[in-house]
Enzyme design. Structure first.
Site, PDB file in Angstrom:
ATOM      1  CD  GLU B  60      -1.808  -2.350   1.468  1.00  0.00           C
ATOM      2  OE1 GLU B  60      -0.659  -2.613   1.894  1.00  0.00           O
ATOM      3  OE2 GLU B  60      -2.683  -3.221   1.323  1.00  0.00           O
ATOM      4  CG  HIS B 129     -10.379  -6.156   7.948  1.00  0.00           C
ATOM      5  ND1 HIS B 129      -9.468  -6.588   8.879  1.00  0.00           N
ATOM      6  CD2 HIS B 129      -9.839  -6.442   6.735  1.00  0.00           C
ATOM      7  CE1 HIS B 129      -8.429  -7.136   8.257  1.00  0.00           C
ATOM      8  NE2 HIS B 129      -8.625  -7.054   6.951  1.00  0.00           N
TER       9      HIS B 129
END
Ligand SMILES: Cc1ncc(C[n+]2csc(CCOP(=O)(O)OP(=O)(O)O)c2C)c(N)n1
Ligand SMILES: [Mg+2]
Lengths: 323, 324
Positions: B60, B129
């Site tokens: 990322e 998440h």
């Protein structure tokens, strides 16, 4: 030998290295007089890396560099005056005084740009190469990065993708033996950092970073390969920071005998010696005098140039919606 | 008009923009062969090939930094970050790279990239998440942050984001992907920075984005049964913020509830409250009420998670308290 610069090319590299050295020395003098602002990271002794590596590039090629980028700015074709004016925060600076010496950019010259987040230049150049590959421009991106930057996590991520996708990017490691003050053996378990290139399926070469011809040769072989679509490469240039980390460096961590030894292998001396036989003393003296005068004039003009004015409402200011 | 799921509307936007402009490319983890873990990029690799639709390694930090410089050099990257919870890994590229160059380089470069991600709770995905980090993103000057709530806006705003020359963070919600709605056919864009009044009302204004708009609309039904007429303003864009729409609504209702699925402290709801103070203090008959996530990690177990998430019922309670 293949990829050796012509005498004219080497002479131009020498001239640009001289411009950079005078720039650094001029900054050093003004710093002592208290006339500079913020830390300045000089690259005295490392000019061959930034100048000879970028001398290989074409106009449409791009380079991302570090917080120590003066040799790259001049090497990739920026004039001295806009660089000096930027360092002194003038309206006439390359970025109107908004960037300062660590973050200089000249998009037209392909310098995009300096970067003061250590390691950030590595994905920066890789992203440019991704764009070049997608658009099929035939250009190459170059990343100049330090031995400290080589230890960042983002270095691994970016080089992995560069190797995986065969991106047209060349990584030029400016191994000047230190991070900020910490010597390289305290930062990494391996001495030659470019052995890591094998893990990204990249060829790598280690060169004497104080020999402009050696840097040029190795870098141009990697650039040619990248331009042919054969993927990235790495050149590890062994060099040394003879003036310390920055103008705020209080010293004490570099051995005087090391500094003395590296000064004897000053890249300017190495190139001068190599060029002397080809072009003669008179030609070298002429170039040296001209470079000195060019930098002196750039300082003189820049220091009397106007300061920028602050405004929130400008065309390139997307930040002003909420006041 | 066509009936579409939110995820399909996003897919249509990507496909149309890629067809129209060869400099648009999409990349991210599992987005190519598999079509994305939420299937937003389904079929794109088949249509556009592996050069413009890339499955990436799990990287990322570098991916976001690469999107920044790819955008500076002639392409229009659309990067998918699988979960908003992974946005902290992208922050250097946003805070220290993307957001600064237009200004410090004096307008020399454009930065047309879109970072798509999805956040939000309610799906039992746990503390790593489920977050909405929109406040953190909207804090960064120079980055646009949008969070559409309907399939039509999802499509129109994604098309606009891809064409925008500034970095845009495009926030989706995992529980919106399967919601359905009418989407205008053809090349229709929805401007970034414009709110939409989804329900007119006269007693209280409720401001929200993304999935919280759905909760606010449910709250309006509950409030109607309580005899309260609530106006629902879908801000759509967190930054730039449509301050005029906020002021106009409060001028009508004189009461405001701001809803945000992120944390309360230093959060987007606090920014909205302060903005209302700055621009509409004299119109207010009561303090602005905030409905947010409490300042704590998001638990896994259903009753725990449900208890902490902002909901229609909590919005209703806040509205009634404000109106007392
Ligand atoms: C992410 C980050 N961490 C730390 C610093 C502080 N810092 C600036 S330069 C530097 C050393 C960098 O070493 P190297 O990459 O070898 O470059 P050199 O200064 O030797 O040219 C450090 C630690 C920074 N600017 N960015
Ligand atoms: Mg170093």
């Amino acid at each position: 030998m293949k990829n050796t610069p012509s005498v004219e090319q080497h002479l131009e590299i020498y001239r640009r290295m001289l411009l950079v050295r005078h720039l650094e020395e001029g900054l050093g003098t003004l710093h002592k007089e208290g006339r500079t602002r913020g830390p300045i990271h000089r690259c005295d002794g490392q000019e061959a890396v930034g100048v000879a590596a970028t001398a290989v590039l074409e106009a449409g090629d791009k380079v991302a560099t570090t917080h120590r980028g003066h040799a790259v700015y001049i090497g990739k074709g920026m004039a001295v005056h806009p660089v000096v004016a930027e360092i002194f925060g003038r309206a006439t600076g390359a970025c109107g005084g908004r960037a300062g010496h660590m973050l200089v950019a000249d998009a037209e010259k392909g310098v995009i740009g300096g970067n003061a987040i250590v390691g950030a230049g590595i994905p920066a150049a890789t992203g440019m190469a991704l764009s070049m590959q997608i658009l099929g421009t035939g250009n190459v991106a170059m990343c100049i990065f330090g031995d400290g930057a080589a230890q960042t996590g983002i270095c691994h991520e970016a080089m992995n993708m560069a190797g995986l996708w065969k991106l047209p990017v060349v990584f030029v490691l400016e191994h000047n033996q230190f991070g900020l003050t910490v010597p390289s053996e305290v930062q990494s378990p391996v001495e030659d950092l470019s052995i890591r290139a094998a893990g990204y399926a990249m060829p790598a070469e280690i060169v004497d970073g104080n020999d402009a011809v050696a840097v040029y040769r190795a870098v141009s072989a990697m650039v040619e390969r990248a331009r042919r679509g054969e993927g990235p490469g790495m050149v590890e240039c062994k060099t040394y920071r003879i003036e310390g980390f920055s103008t705020s460096d209080m010293g004490g961590y570099q051995k005087p005998e090391d500094i003395a030894a590296w000064k004897e292998r000053d890249p300017l001396l190495v190139s001068r010696k190599a060029l002397l036989g080809d072009v003669g003393e008179a030609k070298l003296a002429e170039i040296e005098a001209a470079a000195k005068a060019e930098v002196a004039e750039a300082f003189e003009t820049a220091l009397s140039d106007p300061m920028p004015e602050f405004s929130l409402d400008e065309a390139c200011n997307p930040y002003s919606e909420a006041h | 008009m066509a009936m579409m799921r939110y995820a399909e509307a996003l897919n249509a936007a990507l496909r149309e923009e890629m067809q129209a402009d060869p400099s648009v490319f999409v990349f991210g983890e599992d987005i190519g062969r598999y079509g994305g873990v939420f299937k937003v990029t389904k079929g794109l690799m088949e249509e556009f090939g592996e050069t413009r639709v890339r499955d990436t390694p799990i990287s990322e930090q570098a991916l976001t930094a690469m999107a920044v410089t790819a955008a500076m050099t002639g392409t229009r990257p659309v990067l998918e970050i699988m979960y908003a919870d992974f946005v902290p890994l992208t922050l250097d590229a946003l805070v220290n790279q993307a957001s600064i160059y237009n200004y410090i380089w004096n307008g020399q470069v454009k930065m047309p990239f879109v970072l798509r991600t999805q956040g939000g709770g309610g799906a039992g995905a746990g503390a790593q998440h489920s977050k909405s980090l929109d406040s953190m993103l909207a804090h960064i000057p120079g980055i646009k942050v949008v969070a559409p709530s309907t399939p039509a806006d999802a499509k129109g705003m994604l098309k606009a984001a891809i064409r925008d020359d500034q970095p845009v963070v495009f926030l989706e919600h995992k529980l919106l992907y399967n919601t359905r709605g009418e989407v205008p056919e053809g090349d229709v864009t929805v401007p970034l920075g414009k709110a939409a009044t989804l329900r007119e009302g006269s007693d209280i204004s409720i401001f929200a984005t993304s999935k919280m708009v759905v909760e606010a609309l449910k709250a309006a039904d509950l409030l109607a049964a309580d005899g309260v007429s609530a106006e629902i303003v879908d801000l759509r864009s967190l930054r730039p913020l449509d301050v005029n729409a906020i002021v106009a609504s409060i001028a009508k209702t004189h009461h405001a509830v701001v809803v945000n699925e992120g944390w309360r402290f230093c959060g987007y709801a606090a920014e909205l409250s302060a903005t209302i103070m700055d621009h509409a203090f004299d119109e207010l008959d009561a303090p602005v009420a905030r409905v947010t996530l409490p300042d704590m990690p998001i638990p896994y177990s259903e009753p725990l998670e449900t208890a902490m998430l902002p909901s229609a019922e909590k919005i209703r309670t806040a509205a009634l308290k404000t109106l007392k």
